[in-house]
Motif scaffolding. Structure first.
Motif, PDB file in Angstrom:
ATOM      1  N   ILE A 166       0.834  -1.209   0.000  1.00 58.82           N
ATOM      2  CA  ILE A 166       0.000   0.000   0.000  1.00 58.82           C
ATOM      3  C   ILE A 166       0.865   1.253   0.000  1.00 58.82           C
ATOM      4  O   ILE A 166       0.595   2.229  -0.709  1.00 58.82           O
ATOM      5  CB  ILE A 166      -0.954  -0.006   1.215  1.00 58.82           C
ATOM      6  N   ASN A 167       1.947   1.215   0.772  1.00 59.70           N
ATOM      7  CA  ASN A 167       2.787   2.401   0.914  1.00 59.70           C
ATOM      8  C   ASN A 167       3.676   2.663  -0.293  1.00 59.70           C
ATOM      9  O   ASN A 167       3.961   3.822  -0.620  1.00 59.70           O
ATOM     10  CB  ASN A 167       3.669   2.267   2.160  1.00 59.70           C
ATOM     11  N   HIS A 168       4.130   1.597  -0.976  1.00 62.62           N
ATOM     12  CA  HIS A 168       5.199   1.784  -1.951  1.00 62.62           C
ATOM     13  C   HIS A 168       4.914   1.244  -3.348  1.00 62.62           C
ATOM     14  O   HIS A 168       5.585   1.659  -4.300  1.00 62.62           O
ATOM     15  CB  HIS A 168       6.488   1.133  -1.426  1.00 62.62           C
ATOM     16  N   ALA A 169       3.976   0.324  -3.502  1.00 55.01           N
ATOM     17  CA  ALA A 169       3.760  -0.301  -4.808  1.00 55.01           C
ATOM     18  C   ALA A 169       2.644   0.408  -5.571  1.00 55.01           C
ATOM     19  O   ALA A 169       1.839   1.143  -4.981  1.00 55.01           O
ATOM     20  CB  ALA A 169       3.409  -1.780  -4.622  1.00 55.01           C
ATOM     21  N   PRO A 170       2.568   0.220  -6.888  1.00 57.93           N
ATOM     22  CA  PRO A 170       1.446   0.768  -7.653  1.00 57.93           C
ATOM     23  C   PRO A 170       0.125   0.227  -7.112  1.00 57.93           C
ATOM     24  O   PRO A 170       0.064  -0.885  -6.567  1.00 57.93           O
ATOM     25  CB  PRO A 170       1.718   0.259  -9.079  1.00 57.93           C
ATOM     26  N   PRO A 171      -0.956   1.002  -7.242  1.00 61.44           N
ATOM     27  CA  PRO A 171      -2.242   0.599  -6.654  1.00 61.44           C
ATOM     28  C   PRO A 171      -2.737  -0.775  -7.081  1.00 61.44           C
ATOM     29  O   PRO A 171      -3.442  -1.433  -6.315  1.00 61.44           O
ATOM     30  CB  PRO A 171      -3.193   1.703  -7.140  1.00 61.44           C
ATOM     31  N   ARG A 172      -2.370  -1.241  -8.277  1.00 70.46           N
ATOM     32  CA  ARG A 172      -2.887  -2.528  -8.735  1.00 70.46           C
ATOM     33  C   ARG A 172      -2.460  -3.695  -7.846  1.00 70.46           C
ATOM     34  O   ARG A 172      -3.059  -4.768  -7.890  1.00 70.46           O
ATOM     35  CB  ARG A 172      -2.432  -2.803 -10.164  1.00 70.46           C
ATOM     36  N   PHE A 173      -1.410  -3.495  -7.029  1.00 73.25           N
ATOM     37  CA  PHE A 173      -0.901  -4.590  -6.195  1.00 73.25           C
ATOM     38  C   PHE A 173      -1.648  -4.717  -4.871  1.00 73.25           C
ATOM     39  O   PHE A 173      -1.398  -5.666  -4.118  1.00 73.25           O
ATOM     40  CB  PHE A 173       0.585  -4.384  -5.915  1.00 73.25           C
TER      41      PHE A 173
END
Length: 309
Positions: A253-260
């Motif tokens: 949630i903090n660092h990856a693109p929203p799709r993850f």
């Protein structure tokens, strides 16, 4: 990137995929994308509607119907509904309430519904949290001499369900969700309750509860440094969760693109700010909620528009 393939389909257990090819596919879940794209190879005019958050690039879909926790961008082919669609219609709730009322007539009113979810993403619903829910819900029901109507769900573990039931000190009807149950009182519970407590891990149950127009109280399944409310005013979540899986989800949630990942806090913020919900044990809502748009009607209208209807 989703390739057009049937590799993930159990062909022996599915209906035949053969001509005549459809003009419309409505799908959900990333495994379904590949099947939809395979069908488009057979019918280039096929319209593909995806519900949720897809893995493939948005322009590959004719319409994506989504909700805030997926954090998708604004785009001409993206419909942003405030909450998921559901089947908790006023007619169904009234009919189920009338059917179940005689079976619950021995319990003192008013009824307080308790909709128990389970662990979800960065949040864990432990037996300790379930005990806390049982105690707090009992205190609320006892404050006005009423009863609890409790139902668990598919994600409620047995240990949590046991702990919740053991902690309840008020008169109660307690239903344990079973995948093959002949009768499920969920809609009757929504219809009969004067107020609804719902665990904050479940966007779907929140949507169903809010649709009733009754007071809705969110129960934070976490507490202390892990609490959902602790992170509501911050763009980033606390980096550590109660388990390795929860910690990984927080990092995504903090660092990856929203799709993850998905961020449930987005929905919590919007519902609290709009006055549709308040936190159990927290301050009352400071604004009268406005009726939410009918997400199903909006979705149907957009799908019809794909065909010029």
């Amino acid at each position: 990137m989703s390739l057009p393939t049937l590799a993930g389909v159990d062909l022996a257990a599915s209906s035949p995929l053969e001509a005549p090819w459809p003009d419309l596919v409505i799908c959900s879940g990333r495994a379904a994308e590949a099947v939809a794209f395979w069908l488009r190879r057979r019918n280039p005019k096929l319209r593909i509607v995806f519900v949720g958050t897809p893995w493939a690039a948005l322009p590959r879909f004719d319409l994506v119907i989504t909700t805030p926790q997926y954090r998708l961008p604004q785009a001409p082919n993206v419909l942003h509904n405030p909450l998921p669609v559901h089947d908790a219609t006023p007619g169904r709730l009234a009919a189920e309430a009338a059917r179940w009322a005689p079976l619950l007539g021995h319990l003192p009113q008013p009824f307080t519904a308790v909709l128990a979810g389970g662990s979800s993403g960065p949040y864990r619903f432990t037996p300790e949290a379930a005990k806390r829910l049982g105690r707090e819900a009992s205190a609320l029901a006892s404050s006005d001499g009423g009863s609890l109507l409790v139902t668990t769900s598919a994600r409620t573990g047995e240990a949590a369900a046991d702990a919740l039931q053991a902690a309840i000190a008020a008169p109660v009807f307690f239903h344990r969700w079973q995948p093959d149950a002949a009768d499920n009182p969920f809609h009757a519970v929504l219809g009969l309750a004067s107020r609804i407590i719902v665990t904050a891990d479940s966007i779907s149950m929140m949507s169903e509860a809010v649709s009733t127009g009754k007071p809705v109280l969110l129960f934070d399944i976490e507490e202390g440094s892990y609490a959902i409310r602790r992170d509501l005013d911050s763009r980033r979540m606390a980096p550590r969760g109660r388990s390795l899986g929860a910690t990984v989800f927080r990092l995504l949630i903090n660092h990856a693109p929203p799709r993850f990942s998905r961020d449930l806090r987005v929905v919590h913020r919007q519902l609290v700010q709009s006055g549709h919900v308040q936190w159990l044990g927290g301050p009352p809502a400071n604004t009268a909620p406005q009726p939410l748009e009918d997400g199903l009607a909006r979705a149907v209208a957009r799908i019809r528009g794909l065909f010029g209807l």
